[in-house]
Design a protein around this motif. Sequence first.
Motif, PDB file in Angstrom:
ATOM      1  N   ALA A  12     -16.371  12.107  16.215  1.00  0.00           N
ATOM      2  CA  ALA A  12     -16.408  13.240  17.138  1.00  0.00           C
ATOM      3  C   ALA A  12     -15.848  14.495  16.461  1.00  0.00           C
ATOM      4  CB  ALA A  12     -15.614  12.918  18.402  1.00  0.00           C
ATOM      5  N   GLN A  13     -14.783  14.333  15.690  1.00  0.00           N
ATOM      6  CA  GLN A  13     -14.191  15.492  15.028  1.00  0.00           C
ATOM      7  C   GLN A  13     -15.149  16.081  13.989  1.00  0.00           C
ATOM      8  OE1 GLN A  13     -10.408  14.966  13.002  1.00  0.00           O
ATOM      9  NE2 GLN A  13      -9.776  16.951  13.797  1.00  0.00           N
ATOM     10  N   ARG A  46     -10.011  16.872  22.747  1.00  0.00           N
ATOM     11  CA  ARG A  46      -9.115  15.988  21.990  1.00  0.00           C
ATOM     12  C   ARG A  46      -9.238  16.211  20.492  1.00  0.00           C
ATOM     13  NH1 ARG A  46     -10.659  11.400  19.811  1.00  0.00           N
ATOM     14  NH2 ARG A  46     -12.447  11.212  21.194  1.00  0.00           N
ATOM     15  N   VAL A  47     -10.468  16.313  19.987  1.00  0.00           N
ATOM     16  CA  VAL A  47     -10.649  16.393  18.535  1.00  0.00           C
ATOM     17  C   VAL A  47     -10.496  17.804  17.975  1.00  0.00           C
ATOM     18  CG1 VAL A  47     -12.064  14.317  18.481  1.00  0.00           C
ATOM     19  CG2 VAL A  47     -13.185  16.558  18.583  1.00  0.00           C
ATOM     20  N   ILE A  48     -10.565  18.811  18.829  1.00  0.00           N
ATOM     21  CA  ILE A  48     -10.410  20.177  18.322  1.00  0.00           C
ATOM     22  C   ILE A  48      -8.928  20.524  18.136  1.00  0.00           C
ATOM     23  CG2 ILE A  48     -10.301  21.577  20.440  1.00  0.00           C
ATOM     24  CD1 ILE A  48     -12.506  23.339  19.058  1.00  0.00           C
ATOM     25  N   THR A  49      -8.045  19.818  18.834  1.00  0.00           N
ATOM     26  CA  THR A  49      -6.607  20.097  18.751  1.00  0.00           C
ATOM     27  C   THR A  49      -6.068  20.020  17.324  1.00  0.00           C
ATOM     28  OG1 THR A  49      -6.287  19.417  21.043  1.00  0.00           O
ATOM     29  CG2 THR A  49      -4.340  19.424  19.635  1.00  0.00           C
ATOM     30  N   PRO A  50      -6.348  18.958  16.549  1.00  0.00           N
ATOM     31  CA  PRO A  50      -5.841  18.938  15.171  1.00  0.00           C
ATOM     32  C   PRO A  50      -6.437  20.052  14.299  1.00  0.00           C
ATOM     33  CG  PRO A  50      -6.756  16.791  15.780  1.00  0.00           C
ATOM     34  CD  PRO A  50      -7.013  17.717  16.909  1.00  0.00           C
ATOM     35  N   LEU A  51      -7.654  20.470  14.590  1.00  0.00           N
ATOM     36  CA  LEU A  51      -8.265  21.562  13.836  1.00  0.00           C
ATOM     37  C   LEU A  51      -7.553  22.882  14.123  1.00  0.00           C
ATOM     38  CD1 LEU A  51     -12.034  20.637  14.326  1.00  0.00           C
ATOM     39  CD2 LEU A  51     -10.627  20.254  12.285  1.00  0.00           C
ATOM     40  N   VAL A  57      -9.301  26.171  12.910  1.00  0.00           N
ATOM     41  CA  VAL A  57      -9.948  26.757  14.086  1.00  0.00           C
ATOM     42  C   VAL A  57      -8.951  27.670  14.785  1.00  0.00           C
ATOM     43  CG1 VAL A  57     -10.938  26.239  16.362  1.00  0.00           C
ATOM     44  CG2 VAL A  57     -11.518  24.814  14.395  1.00  0.00           C
ATOM     45  N   ILE A  58      -9.449  28.807  15.208  1.00  0.00           N
ATOM     46  CA  ILE A  58      -8.641  29.756  15.973  1.00  0.00           C
ATOM     47  C   ILE A  58      -9.007  29.609  17.444  1.00  0.00           C
ATOM     48  CG2 ILE A  58      -8.185  32.195  16.426  1.00  0.00           C
ATOM     49  CD1 ILE A  58      -9.001  32.729  13.493  1.00  0.00           C
TER      50      ILE A  58
END
Length: 91
Positions: A12-13, A46-51, A57-58
């Motif tokens: 997903a990430q 969920r997967v955008i948080t670590p980015l 990611v901004i």
Amino acid sequence: MDALEEIFGKTAQMTVLKNLIAHKEESTYLSGIADETGLSHSSVARVITPLIKSDIVIEKPLGKQIRTFRLNLENEKTKLILDFYDRLNKM
């Protein structure tokens, strides 16, 4: 399956990251990413948080409830990812 998925697998990430790369000059919303990738809204969140935490990611709030996302094109890690992705896809 593209070259990146062949090496790292389809996660997903990775799917979210590839979507952001495809739209690297634009800001988008969680629901927009979810619609384009076929992932659920909660999976994208969920997967955008670590980015975001790694500054790849901004995240920008737009009002009280809406958040927008875009690649941080000034970040060295992001530049390396984009270069790697471009080079890999040319092979």
